[in-house]
Scaffold this motif. Structure first.
Motif, mmCIF file in Angstrom:
data_model
loop_
_atom_site.group_PDB
_atom_site.id
_atom_site.type_symbol
_atom_site.label_atom_id
_atom_site.label_comp_id
_atom_site.label_asym_id
_atom_site.label_seq_id
_atom_site.Cartn_x
_atom_site.Cartn_y
_atom_site.Cartn_z
ATOM 1 N N TYR A 202 16.330 50.806 3.435
ATOM 2 C CA TYR A 202 17.244 51.419 2.465
ATOM 3 C C TYR A 202 18.641 51.630 3.044
ATOM 4 O O TYR A 202 19.460 52.319 2.443
ATOM 5 C CB TYR A 202 16.683 52.757 1.995
ATOM 6 N N ARG A 203 18.926 51.031 4.196
ATOM 7 C CA ARG A 203 20.207 51.294 4.867
ATOM 8 C C ARG A 203 21.389 50.622 4.197
ATOM 9 O O ARG A 203 22.485 51.160 4.192
ATOM 10 C CB ARG A 203 20.149 50.819 6.322
ATOM 11 N N ARG A 204 21.193 49.406 3.622
ATOM 12 C CA ARG A 204 22.353 48.637 3.174
ATOM 13 C C ARG A 204 22.044 47.848 1.920
ATOM 14 O O ARG A 204 20.888 47.656 1.546
ATOM 15 C CB ARG A 204 22.829 47.692 4.261
ATOM 16 N N ASP A 205 23.143 47.375 1.287
ATOM 17 C CA ASP A 205 23.002 46.501 0.134
ATOM 18 C C ASP A 205 23.181 45.056 0.582
ATOM 19 O O ASP A 205 22.896 44.706 1.726
ATOM 20 C CB ASP A 205 23.955 46.911 -0.994
ATOM 21 N N MET A 206 23.688 44.180 -0.293
ATOM 22 C CA MET A 206 23.745 42.742 -0.013
ATOM 23 C C MET A 206 25.037 42.305 0.666
ATOM 24 O O MET A 206 25.232 41.119 0.891
ATOM 25 C CB MET A 206 23.583 41.971 -1.328
#
Length: 455
Positions: free
Chosen positions: A27-31
């Protein structure tokens, strides 16, 4: 962190609080690969607005920042964690609360997947227009937070144009209701539009009232190929001057076309640029619209113009457009930019990106929504050896967009990757007003403290 975790579990239940680093890492980062991402202290997955209120109060009391996240399909780093934060994930809040055909509206929670909403309202003969490329897995909450667009923006606008009202949990833990269910209404400030596109920096959206439209008829499709980029840009201008508003008008440059032809093992006609247009006006009206588009393309020097009323063929042509990013993965990792320029400068942007590609030695493919000038130059690179070059190309594309009279983001948002560029675009007065609004609604910097606005 034990007292905080205990209070969070009390607020949402044991199974809705994740603290194992191996789990929270997902859940740390998006794309967006270049945006910084911290290590969260915990991830919480509330099931309703009441639980969100309790989580917000708990974090506020403990002085722990909150980063709100949907499905993680974002492309600006807006949902990336900061060290020690609580990532509040809205995907469990996935109810379509109401579909009201008489008033053409739907009430939904933020975890509803865009495609699921579109499918549900179609059963009532209705249509929810915003369709980001990730519409089959992105959530309405993320669409609202970034004011997402999509392929149909030229006719139907971006997300904010379909929002009537919101429920938002403020930094105090209170629930604010904005907007209304009526078609018209001008009472007070337009707080709904303030929260749409705020990237989780002002509050947590827990419910949205969305405007729907009558379901369009099956679209007719046109494809045109051009031997030069300038011809394609000229065609777009001619379509606009003709007063035609197709439901979709997309452009792909030579690099996109070649990648898709290889990926899908098909022939798109080659050329330096390709336009795909659709009209969902139906019947004779659609025929007239596409005839006007065809005339504009031919006058601009199109090498090939082909129209079809076959829905399957039209879907195949759109599949080619939607397949660009998967097709580019054959060449390496990709990093997509998001600039919007005046429609008469689209060709200048594409030509400018060709120069940036030559200078940096990188492959840059340009695709986008020609109907509104929102382009997505996509940089292909090797993260192990070319990250610095990719960052340089990314920034040069933003600089080019501003030079052409455009904006640094048409639909992906600012996030953690474009903050300094936002300051440049807004200017000192505009930036001060943004900060004043942030301070008024979130004086302690509880929500997404390192996103959107530069330090």
């Amino acid at each position: 962190m034990r007292p905080l975790l205990a209070r969070l579990r009390s607020a949402v239940g044991d199974d809705a609080v994740l603290a194992d680093e191996d789990v929270t890492a997902a859940y740390r980062r998006d794309m967006m690969p270049l945006a910084p991402a911290g290590k969260p202290a915990a991830v919480v997955l509330p099931a309703d607005a009441g639980q969100v209120c309790r989580v917000v109060r708990t974090c506020a009391d403990a002085g722990v920042p909150i980063v709100v996240r949907g499905a993680g399909s974002g492309l600006s780093g807006a949902a990336n964690a900061v060290d020690g934060c609580v990532v509040l994930v809205t995907t469990r809040m996935d109810r379509i609360v109401e579909i009201d055909p008489d008033n053409r509206l739907a009430v939904v929670e933020p975890g509803v997947v865009n495609l699921d909403l579109r499918t549900a309202v179609e059963r009532h003969g209705l249509f929810y227009p915003p369709d980001p490329s990730s519409y089959d897995w992105c959530t309405i909450g993320g669409n609202l937070a970034t004011n997402a667009g999509g392929l149909c923006c030229v006719k139907y606008g971006v997300t904010t144009d379909s929002v009537l009202g919101l429920d938002v949990v403020l930094a105090t833990g209170e629930l604010l209701r904005t907007g209304r269910r009526t078609v018209k209404g001008v009472a007070g400030y337009d707080l709904t539009r303030l929260f749409v596109g705020s990237e989780g920096t002002l509050g947590v959206i827990t419910r949205a009232t969305l405007a729907l439209r009558p379901l369009p008829q099956a679209p007719m499709t046109l494809v045109a190929t051009f031997t030069t980029t300038r011809q394609a840009g000229d065609a777009v201008g001619r379509v606009v001057r003709a007063g035609v508003v197709p439901s979709l008008m997309e452009i792909m440059d030579r690099t996109c076309v070649e990648a898709v032809e290889r990926h899908l093992r098909t022939d798109l006609g080659g050329g330096a640029a390709l336009l795909v247009c659709q009209s969902d006006a139906g019947g004779e009206a659609a025929l007239r619209e596409l005839a006007a588009v065809a005339k504009a393309c031919e006058a601009a020097g199109a090498e090939l113009v082909h129209s079809t009323d076959d829905p399957a063929e039209g879907r195949d042509l759109l599949t080619a457009r939607r397949s660009v990013l998967p097709a580019l993965e054959a060449y390496g990792s990709w990093l997509t930019d998001d600039v919007c320029v005046p429609r008469d400068r689209i060709a200048d942007l594409i030509v400018g990106c060709e120069g940036i590609a030559d200078d940096t030695g990188l492959r840059i493919a340009v695709l986008g929504h020609a109907g509104d000038g929102n382009m997505h130059p996509t940089i292909v690179y090797d993260p192990a050896t070319q990250e610095a070059a990719a960052r340089l190309a990314f920034d040069r594309i933003l600089d080019l967009g501003l030079e052409l009279g455009g904006t640094i983001t048409g639909e992906h948002g600012v996030g953690k990757i474009k903050q300094d560029w936002l300051a440049r675009e807004l200017g000192p007065v505009g930036l001060r007003v943004h900060r004043d609004i942030k301070h008024a609604l979130d004086p302690t910097g509880l929500f997404n403290p390192t996103s959107m606005l530069p330090a």
